[in-house]
Design a protein around this motif. Structure first.
Motif, PDB file in Angstrom:
ATOM      1  N   GLY A 146      -4.267   5.024   0.294  1.00  0.00           N
ATOM      2  CA  GLY A 146      -3.415   4.986   1.474  1.00  0.00           C
ATOM      3  C   GLY A 146      -3.836   5.989   2.530  1.00  0.00           C
ATOM      4  O   GLY A 146      -4.911   6.564   2.486  1.00  0.00           O
ATOM      5  N   MET A 174       0.837  -1.192   0.000  1.00  0.00           N
ATOM      6  CA  MET A 174       0.000   0.000   0.000  1.00  0.00           C
ATOM      7  C   MET A 174       0.876   1.248   0.000  1.00  0.00           C
ATOM      8  O   MET A 174       1.846   1.328   0.752  1.00  0.00           O
ATOM      9  N   ARG A 217      -1.249  -4.382   0.833  1.00  0.00           N
ATOM     10  CA  ARG A 217      -2.486  -3.801   0.311  1.00  0.00           C
ATOM     11  C   ARG A 217      -3.674  -4.753   0.447  1.00  0.00           C
ATOM     12  O   ARG A 217      -4.800  -4.318   0.667  1.00  0.00           O
ATOM     13  N   THR A 264       1.009   4.223   1.430  1.00  0.00           N
ATOM     14  CA  THR A 264       0.384   4.919   2.553  1.00  0.00           C
ATOM     15  C   THR A 264       0.681   6.413   2.547  1.00  0.00           C
ATOM     16  O   THR A 264       0.106   7.155   3.334  1.00  0.00           O
ATOM     17  N   SER A 267       5.492   4.971   3.237  1.00  0.00           N
ATOM     18  CA  SER A 267       5.187   3.604   2.818  1.00  0.00           C
ATOM     19  C   SER A 267       6.245   2.622   3.289  1.00  0.00           C
ATOM     20  O   SER A 267       5.975   1.439   3.454  1.00  0.00           O
TER      21      SER A 267
END
Length: 796
Positions: free
Chosen positions: A495, A486, A579, A488, A501
């Motif tokens: 995200g 993901m 994810r 983020t 991330s």
């Protein structure tokens, strides 16, 4: 006589059996007027049903015990394994590697006798280790005299003796479950009065094709009670005992896995082991490892047929796996593949990845023992086995849950403890093996079934890789998480805006000017890596373009990385968020849950009534905004900027943004949330437009709402945060920058002023926004401009 020929003989439940009996009797002419529920015949029906139920259960259990797959009792499983030549492994003694250093010696050689005791005490528990063979130290040179490294094993020596008799069928049983069968010595004396044969050691049979009628060998079997029994030849396969022979069995008992790790804290100033060796010091080369418990029932059921398939040779991948699992007691799981499967291919090699039960990786000595003592004698000539470490991806859990207190007598703490215990059990049993996947939805469903009062359980997962870098050497690294990651840092990709991330642990790194600093790695919204330093609570970029993230494949690339040092274990951790709700593990990798890692599992359990009350409170605290004078909208119809009359004072800081109730749902036209004010944010030398919260979370400097990057160019050496002072909004005083105070409709009392010096509602701020003539400063204490340095209570 009418007979009901329809009988349900497949119903083995007590009530069903009784009902069938009753239905049968009711169909008979002789009993058609009986009340079966109220008469004495009801008791007889119960007896018949109980007897039938017991017999059916017993017959079913007997049938189950006849097969290896369905047997429940361990003695049945061991009996079936015995029929195919499989002997369950015993406890295994922990093995440590040490050296002995002599400060002086009066001879040219020094011999440490076999079975010398090496003592250690860990956590108040004493442990005894022994060397199995004599150790010779060359003392002809200059002191100190250091031995070659050798093995010592944890446990104690014991012995038992029997007199052979063909009439009484003597059984030669080792009378303890704590024996390590790798260290058994068997001697056979001619009689109780004749010690002939006391120096002859009999060997355990490993291959019956080599036996002769005169071979001094013995067989090792396990009894139904789990004890090990020594058996001798019949004169064809091995030498047969004579009546009156004395059998002496020396065996080694151990605590198994309890002693693993002894010697881990050994230092030159605090040695772990002591021994009765004159002028001797014992140094630990590798701490104790390899200790294990008696093989379990499920392990015997799994390993025995696979061991039978190997036929005592190593040819196929399954042969190698079965041999290691059977003969190396500390092996928890094994994965094998040929060298032709890797790139570039290495023909003539077979790679064996071994996951130990007690540690994460094997020591070099343990790898050599497996290769030389277990695999080499059964290996095909020309094939080289290589023992390698497993590749781990570590899993961390964060769970949130709510429960209904009307449906349980348990407290929130008890439910939290229940969830922690179960998630730990699930992670250690369902994961931690090669190729085992993690299904998060399955785990959540299992957690909800633990307690009827649990209304929901939400489990989030993070993945971690542990990198052991080459210190002070420039290297490129690839961390393969093997799952889609993901982003983020980017909310448009689903995200959480503002969270890197990739986040590493701290390590030491060198700046361009040679200064060593405390560093870490994170990522930006595009997945680019940087090395940063935390200065004054802010993250400042030191090196950019240190690598990138391939979110689709789950690979993190680190380029030109030259760390100076890492943790005490030489590791740097890298955390990411997957994810999907299914975490895959390739067949050659392991999703591992480290029970010793801090923060690997957090659980938040709340009373649903408390959650409801807090939501009601939040709803009640919402205040209708005053009518706006001017609105500006984004292209999606969402509110971008609002100019309003100064709001009523709010002790929490108020609400700086409102939304027009006539607008369509969604403040920004995309997310459904009102737009927060944004402004220029400097993160290192990079300027971007962010919200204040997002800017601070990323270690940046926020220059105020509606500010632009043109107004505040970011410098290599970031400027100090903007000055703040007392700001009166109505009768409430808060600390803000001058720009924030004016934007909120407040009265600013100057940089450096304090709310403890200002009485909102009674004092006026200085004229001209707090500016004083040159050479003077505003003094809140006297409410006037004074010469610089003469304000007793501080000024700006």
């Amino acid at each position: 006589m009418a007979v009901n020929k329809t009988k349900q003989i497949t119903d083995l439940d007590f009530n069903a059996i009784r009902s069938n009996f009753q239905s049968f009797l009711e169909g008979q002419e002789q009993f058609k007027d009986f009340d079966f529920n109220g008469s004495g015949l009801s008791v007889l029906l119960d007896v018949l049903a109980y007897n039938t139920h017991y017999q059916s259960f017993y017959t079913n259990m007997v049938a189950n015990e006849m097969f290896l797959d369905s047997a429940v009792k361990k003695e049945s499983v061991m009996s079936h394994a015995k029929q195919i030549g499989y002997t369950p492994h015993s406890k295994k003694a922990a093995e440590a590697r040490v050296t002995v250093s002599l400060s002086t010696s009066d001879t040219s050689t020094k011999i440490i006798p076999g079975r010398t005791k090496f003592s250690a005490t860990i956590g108040g528990t004493p442990y005894s280790f022994f060397n199995m063979a004599p150790i010779t130290i060359d003392t002809s040179g200059t002191a100190p005299y250091v031995s070659s490294e050798f093995s010592i094993f944890e446990g104690e020596f014991n012995s038992v003796s029997y007199v052979s008799s063909s009439t009484s069928e003597t059984k030669f049983v080792i009378p303890t479950l704590d024996v390590d069968t790798d260290h058994i010595t068997v001697r056979v004396l001619k009689s109780t009065t004749d010690s002939d044969g006391k120096n002859d050691v009999w060997t355990k049979v490993s291959d019956i094709t080599t036996l002769k009628s005169t071979s001094t060998s013995f067989f090792l079997e396990v009894t139904s009670t789990g004890l090990y029994e020594i058996k001798f030849g019949d004169g064809v396969l091995g030498k047969k005992l004579e009546d009156g022979n004395v059998v002496i069995i020396e065996y080694f008992t151990t605590t198994g896995s309890d002693a693993n790790g002894v010697g881990k804290s050994d230092t030159s100033s605090n040695r772990t082991f002591t021994a009765s060796i004159a002028n001797g010091t014992i140094s630990v080369v590798s701490s104790a490892a390899g200790g294990s418990s008696v093989e379990t029932k499920d392990s015997i059921r799994f390993n025995s047929p696979k061991f039978f398939q190997t036929q005592n040779r190593a040819v196929t991948e399954e042969d190698y796996r079965s041999l290691v699992l059977n003969e190396y007691g500390d092996a928890d799981d094994v994965f094998v593949y040929g060298g032709e499967e890797i790139y570039p291919p290495e023909y003539g090699r077979v790679y064996i990845a071994v996951k130990p039960k007690t540690t994460s990786v094997l020591t070099d000595q343990e790898k050599e023992d497996i290769k030389n003592n277990i695999l080499k004698p059964k290996n095909i000539v020309g094939i080289l086995p290589e023992i390698i470490d497993p590749e781990y991806t570590y899993v961390m859990f964060k769970a949130k849950s709510a429960y209904d207190p009307t449906l349980t007598t348990k407290t929130a703490l008890e439910i939290k403890a229940l969830l922690i215990s179960y998630i730990t059990l699930f992670a250690t049993t369902e994961l931690c093996k090669f190729g085992k996947h993690l299904y998060i939805n399955q785990l959540e469903a299992l957690c909800r079934n633990l307690e009827n009062s649990l209304l929901y359980v939400d489990v989030d997962v993070m993945l971690q890789k542990r990198l052991a870098p080459s210190l002070n050497n420039k290297r490129n690294y690839v961390l393969e998480f093997n799952n889609t990651l993901m982003n983020t840092s980017h909310d448009s990709l689903g995200g959480i805006q503002g969270i890197p991330s990739v986040q590493s642990s701290d390590f030491a790194y060198k700046k361009p000017n040679g200064t060593i600093f405390r560093a870490a790695i994170d990522s930006d919204m595009d997945g680019n890596l940087r090395i940063y330093e935390v200065v004054g609570g802010r993250r400042v970029s030191i090196y950019k373009n240190m690598g990138s993230i391939d979110f689709a494949s789950g690979a993190v690339f680190i380029n030109n990385f030259i760390p100076v040092s890492a943790t005490a274990q030489g590791l740097i951790t890298f955390d990411v968020t997957p994810r999907e709700d299914v975490i895959f593990a390739p067949t050659h990798k392991i999703l591992h849950y480290d029970t010793l890692q801090d923060g690997n599992l957090t659980v938040d359990t709340q009373n649903i009534n408390d959650i409801e009350l807090s939501q009601i409170e939040l709803s009640r605290s919402a205040v209708s905004p005053p009518a706006a004078q001017n609105f500006e909208y984004g292209p999606g119809g969402g509110l971008v900027e609002v100019y309003v009359e100064p709001p009523d004072p709010d002790p929490v800081g108020g609400n700086d943004t409102i939304d027009d109730p006539t607008d369509p749902p969604g403040g920004d036209g995309f997310t459904g949330d009102p737009i927060d004010p944004t402004g220029a944010c400097c993160i290192g030398t990079d300027c971007s437009i962010r919200t204040e919260v997002n800017c601070i979370q990323n270690g940046g400097i926020y220059h105020g709402d509606n500010s632009t990057c043109e107004q505040f160019p970011c410098e290599d050496d970031p400027p100090e945060p903007p000055a703040t002072g007392a700001c009166c909004i109505g009768d409430i005083c808060t600390t803000k920058t001058q720009a924030e105070c004016v934007l909120a409709g407040g009265e600013y009392f100057g940089d450096g002023s304090s709310c403890t010096e200002v009485n909102c509602g009674t004092e006026e701020p200085p004229d001209d926004d707090g500016e004083c003539p040159e050479g003077q400063q505003w003094c809140a204490g006297t409410n006037s401009c004074v010469d610089i340095g003469f304000c007793a209570q501080g000024g700006r």
